[in-house]
Design an enzyme around this catalytic site. Structure first.
Site, PDB file in Angstrom:
ATOM      1  N   ASP A  67       0.876  -1.401  -0.054  1.00 52.85           N
ATOM      2  CA  ASP A  67       0.001  -0.106   0.042  1.00 52.85           C
ATOM      3  C   ASP A  67       0.896   1.276  -0.155  1.00 52.85           C
ATOM      4  OD1 ASP A  67       0.940  -0.372   2.688  1.00 52.85           O
ATOM      5  OD2 ASP A  67      -1.062  -0.896   3.581  1.00 52.85           O
ATOM      6  N   ASN A 136      -7.566  -2.878  14.175  1.00 51.46           N
ATOM      7  CA  ASN A 136      -8.871  -3.032  13.903  1.00 51.46           C
ATOM      8  C   ASN A 136      -8.951  -4.094  12.884  1.00 51.46           C
ATOM      9  OD1 ASN A 136      -7.908  -2.215  11.502  1.00 51.46           O
ATOM     10  ND2 ASN A 136      -9.032  -0.156  11.324  1.00 51.46           N
ATOM     11  N   HIS A 138      -7.181  -4.860  10.082  1.00 46.95           N
ATOM     12  CA  HIS A 138      -6.945  -4.562   8.673  1.00 46.95           C
ATOM     13  C   HIS A 138      -5.742  -5.302   8.380  1.00 46.95           C
ATOM     14  CE1 HIS A 138      -4.405  -0.325   9.465  1.00 46.95           C
ATOM     15  NE2 HIS A 138      -3.772  -1.564   9.585  1.00 46.95           N
ATOM     16  N   GLU A 143      -9.490  -1.864   5.208  1.00 49.20           N
ATOM     17  CA  GLU A 143     -10.119  -1.332   6.436  1.00 49.20           C
ATOM     18  C   GLU A 143     -11.411  -2.143   6.527  1.00 49.20           C
ATOM     19  OE1 GLU A 143      -8.354  -0.019   8.542  1.00 49.20           O
ATOM     20  OE2 GLU A 143      -8.087   2.247   8.185  1.00 49.20           O
TER      21      GLU A 143
HETATM   22  P1  PGA Z   1       2.029  -1.497  12.641  1.00 42.46           P
HETATM   23  O1  PGA Z   1       0.940  -1.578  11.666  1.00 42.46           O
HETATM   24  O2  PGA Z   1       3.046  -2.629  12.474  1.00 42.46           O
HETATM   25  O3  PGA Z   1       2.692  -0.242  12.687  1.00 42.46           O
HETATM   26  O4  PGA Z   1       1.621  -2.057  13.919  1.00 42.46           O
HETATM   27  C1  PGA Z   1       0.379  -2.878  11.341  1.00 42.46           C
HETATM   28  C2  PGA Z   1      -0.749  -2.621  10.283  1.00 42.46           C
HETATM   29  O5  PGA Z   1      -1.488  -1.504  10.527  1.00 42.46           O
HETATM   30  O6  PGA Z   1      -0.915  -3.243   9.446  1.00 42.46           O
END
Ligand code: PGA
Length: 249
Positions: A67, A136, A138, A143
């Site tokens: 992404d 959450n 994702h 999302e």
């Molecule tokens: P993080 O994010 O590694 O910064 O916790 C993980 C994600 O949101 O996929």
């Protein structure tokens, strides 16, 4: 889903790096699906160490990142392109033309999404997809939603995701509201998937991913449908997983 329980972040990172290094040693021309975020930084550091000290080579590998923020390009310190350069690509022998990140500055975002899907397909698909998981649930920037998005698409970022990521931008207002993310089809078509999670704030999402109902409101739950997923958790992130279940190792 195979689950590897590790002690802490450093241990999780070493295990994930071992998996990735094993694959590219055996298959040097692997197509890697890479992730950004805090979670994989330790893994990338270990891969860089192995490159510098043990001759691990990325010279024949190809990568596609999951992404990118809409509106940010490599010049922006918080772009994912810049993140990947700083945390991995600048320190290993990956060829520039083998590196792919969605173009967040594309004038026509829809065309960019299509181009990205075609590029992945033309490369032959992803051999190993690395994933973190959001609080959450994702994966990538897929999302929670009413349905699973299949193709690469533009997403509106959830408030919680923007808040979680505001620590890098200095303020919530500075966090972009949209991103380009590969969809579930690309992720599920990967031949192997490694999901990493560290910290107690991920424990509920991890539990729901492993044993909750498969539903688009918890995007990572769809990984239950994939035949080759390895989840690498540290003690805190794995604390709510029922370790007695026979499907875990
Ligand atoms: P993080 O994010 O590694 O910064 O916790 C993980 C994600 O949101 O996929």
């Amino acid at each position: 889903m195979k689950v590897i329980f590790t002690k802490d972040y450093a241990h999780m990172s070493r295990m994930a790096a071992k998996y990735i290094a094993g694959l590219i040693t055996l298959h040097p021309n692997s197509i890697l699906g890479l992730a950004t975020g805090t979670t994989p930084i330790g893994t990338y550091q270990e891969l860089i160490r192995q490159h510098k000290e043990e001759g691990l080579s990325f010279a024949n590998a190809t990568s596609f990142n999951l992404d990118e923020y809409v509106g940010l390009g490599e010049a922006h310190p918080q772009s994912y392109k810049r993140f990947m350069s700083q945390n991995l690509f600048d320190h290993v022998d990956m060829r520039q033309d083998s590196i792919h990140v969605p173009n967040g500055l594309a004038e026509n975002l829809e065309a960019e999404c299509k181009r990205y899907d075609s590029a992945i397909a033309e490369a032959g698909g992803i051999d190993l997809q690395i994933l973190g998981i959001g609080r959450n649930g994702h994966i990538g920037f897929n999302e929670p939603d009413l349905k699973f998005a299949s193709e690469t698409h533009v997403v509106k970022l959830e408030e919680q995701t923007r808040q979680d990521n505001s620590r890098f931008f200095g303020s919530l207002e500075a966090v972009p509201t949209q991103a380009i993310s590969v969809g579930m089809k690309t992720i599920l078509q990967a031949r192997r998937i490694v999901v990493m999670a560290s910290g107690k704030e991920k424990a509920e999402a991890v539990q729901a991913m492993v044993s909750g109902e498969i539903q688009p409101s918890l995007p990572a739950s769809i990984l239950q449908l994939h035949a080759d997923v390895t989840l690498i958790v540290d003690e805190a992130a794995g604390s709510l997983i029922d370790k007695r279940g026979s499907k875990y190792v």
